[in-house]
Design a protein around this motif. Structure first.
Motif, PDB file in Angstrom:
ATOM      1  N   HIS A  43       0.826  -1.206   0.000  1.00 49.64           N
ATOM      2  CA  HIS A  43       0.000   0.000   0.000  1.00 49.64           C
ATOM      3  C   HIS A  43       0.857   1.250   0.000  1.00 49.64           C
ATOM      4  N   THR A  44       0.234   2.330  -0.462  1.00 47.05           N
ATOM      5  CA  THR A  44       0.840   3.660  -0.439  1.00 47.05           C
ATOM      6  C   THR A  44      -0.035   4.542   0.460  1.00 47.05           C
ATOM      7  N   ASP A  45       0.243   5.835   0.449  1.00 43.85           N
ATOM      8  CA  ASP A  45      -0.571   6.747   1.248  1.00 43.85           C
ATOM      9  C   ASP A  45      -2.012   6.814   0.752  1.00 43.85           C
ATOM     10  N   THR A  46      -2.230   6.478  -0.524  1.00 49.51           N
ATOM     11  CA  THR A  46      -3.570   6.667  -1.095  1.00 49.51           C
ATOM     12  C   THR A  46      -4.177   5.398  -1.682  1.00 49.51           C
ATOM     13  N   THR A  47      -3.373   4.354  -1.885  1.00 50.75           N
ATOM     14  CA  THR A  47      -3.899   3.153  -2.535  1.00 50.75           C
ATOM     15  C   THR A  47      -3.486   1.895  -1.787  1.00 50.75           C
ATOM     16  N   VAL A  48      -4.197   0.817  -2.078  1.00 53.22           N
ATOM     17  CA  VAL A  48      -3.862  -0.502  -1.563  1.00 53.22           C
ATOM     18  C   VAL A  48      -4.037  -1.490  -2.711  1.00 53.22           C
ATOM     19  N   THR A  49      -3.161  -2.477  -2.787  1.00 51.61           N
ATOM     20  CA  THR A  49      -3.204  -3.462  -3.868  1.00 51.61           C
ATOM     21  C   THR A  49      -3.832  -4.756  -3.374  1.00 51.61           C
ATOM     22  N   VAL A  50      -4.788  -5.257  -4.138  1.00 54.12           N
ATOM     23  CA  VAL A  50      -5.435  -6.533  -3.848  1.00 54.12           C
ATOM     24  C   VAL A  50      -5.296  -7.430  -5.073  1.00 54.12           C
ATOM     25  N   TYR A  51      -5.544  -8.723  -4.868  1.00 55.70           N
ATOM     26  CA  TYR A  51      -5.335  -9.694  -5.937  1.00 55.70           C
ATOM     27  C   TYR A  51      -6.602 -10.478  -6.229  1.00 55.70           C
ATOM     28  N   GLU A 213       4.486  -6.550   1.411  1.00 56.17           N
ATOM     29  CA  GLU A 213       3.233  -6.414   2.145  1.00 56.17           C
ATOM     30  C   GLU A 213       3.532  -6.029   3.591  1.00 56.17           C
ATOM     31  N   ARG A 214       3.081  -4.837   3.965  1.00 61.70           N
ATOM     32  CA  ARG A 214       3.303  -4.309   5.303  1.00 61.70           C
ATOM     33  C   ARG A 214       1.988  -4.257   6.066  1.00 61.70           C
ATOM     34  N   PRO A 215       2.047  -4.206   7.396  1.00 61.95           N
ATOM     35  CA  PRO A 215       0.806  -4.067   8.161  1.00 61.95           C
ATOM     36  C   PRO A 215       0.014  -2.856   7.686  1.00 61.95           C
ATOM     37  N   TYR A 216      -1.275  -3.078   7.486  1.00 63.38           N
ATOM     38  CA  TYR A 216      -2.157  -2.025   7.006  1.00 63.38           C
ATOM     39  C   TYR A 216      -3.002  -1.515   8.175  1.00 63.38           C
TER      40      TYR A 216
END
Length: 229
Positions: A43-51, A213-216
């Protein structure tokens, strides 16, 4: 379309801790224990990636155009997974029928958090619900569902802690496809390369290819992370 086959029960057995060779001293501190449930994601400051994984007929146009095609059924529930290795477990490294195209879908964090705040657990949990009836009423009206499934290692074996699956239906599914999606990438080649390294016994090389992948920071009220008083 992918669905979950794992239930609310935990892994069948604990994963043994690595052993320190006899006669070898070490002053390295033990790594902190993972919490039983945690969202881990790229994830970034504005987005998160899912699969997700689809047939080429759906997956390839989505990756080419950066959006889901009209053939993608927006009225049906769809499950998104922030864990790359859990996706590999589900789709068999992209080898299962109708899951041959693995997609990394970058979505707005605002939308992801909205879904978590409006979600219900997919199963009854007495730590979260006053009674079974309360859970059923919540589930019926929720546009999203949360399920916590055992995280996977590079061998796709269950680990003793869990990762998120998020099911989107109705309003959440439509907003995911048409509002929240920022980009869609075909990561099938990455899945195949990681799998090839694993099969060759090149574990370190395979791990180095994995998404970071970091803690969200899950929003307050995320199902499975709250408790009734």
């Amino acid at each position: 379309m992918t669905t979950s086959s794992a239930g609310p029960d935990g892994p069948t057995g604990p994963v043994p801790a690595p052993r320190t060779p006899v006669g070898t001293a070490t002053d390295d501190p033990a790594p902190p224990a993972e919490p039983q449930r945690r969202i881990r994601a790229l994830h970034t400051d504005t987005t998160v990636t899912v699969y997700q994984a689809y047939s080429p007929a759906l997956g390839l146009p989505a990756a080419r155009d950066g959006r889901f095609p009209d053939a993608w059924k927006r009225e049906r529930m769809t499950w998104i997974k922030p864990s790359f290795l859990w996706m590999m477990y589900r789709c068999g490294w992209g080898a299962k029928a109708d899951q041959e195209t693995v997609l990394a879908v970058e979505i707005e964090r605002e939308g992801f958090d909205w879904a978590l705040r409006h979600a219900s657990l997919s199963h009854y949990d007495p730590d979260e619900h006053a009674d079974r009836g309360a859970w059923q009423r919540e589930l019926k009206g929720a546009p999203a569902r949360v399920q916590w499934d055992p995280e996977r290692d590079l061998g796709l074996r269950a680990l003793p802690y869990r990762s998120l699956q998020l099911g989107l239906a109705g309003e959440a599914s439509r907003r995911y496809a048409d509002e929240w999606t920022v980009s869609i990438r075909d990561v099938t080649p990455l899945a195949r390369e990681v799998h090839a390294r694993v099969r060759a016994g090149e574990t370190a090389a395979a791990a180095a290819l994995l998404p970071e992948e970091r803690p969200y920071p899950a929003p307050g009220g995320t199902p499975g992370l709250r408790r009734v008083s």
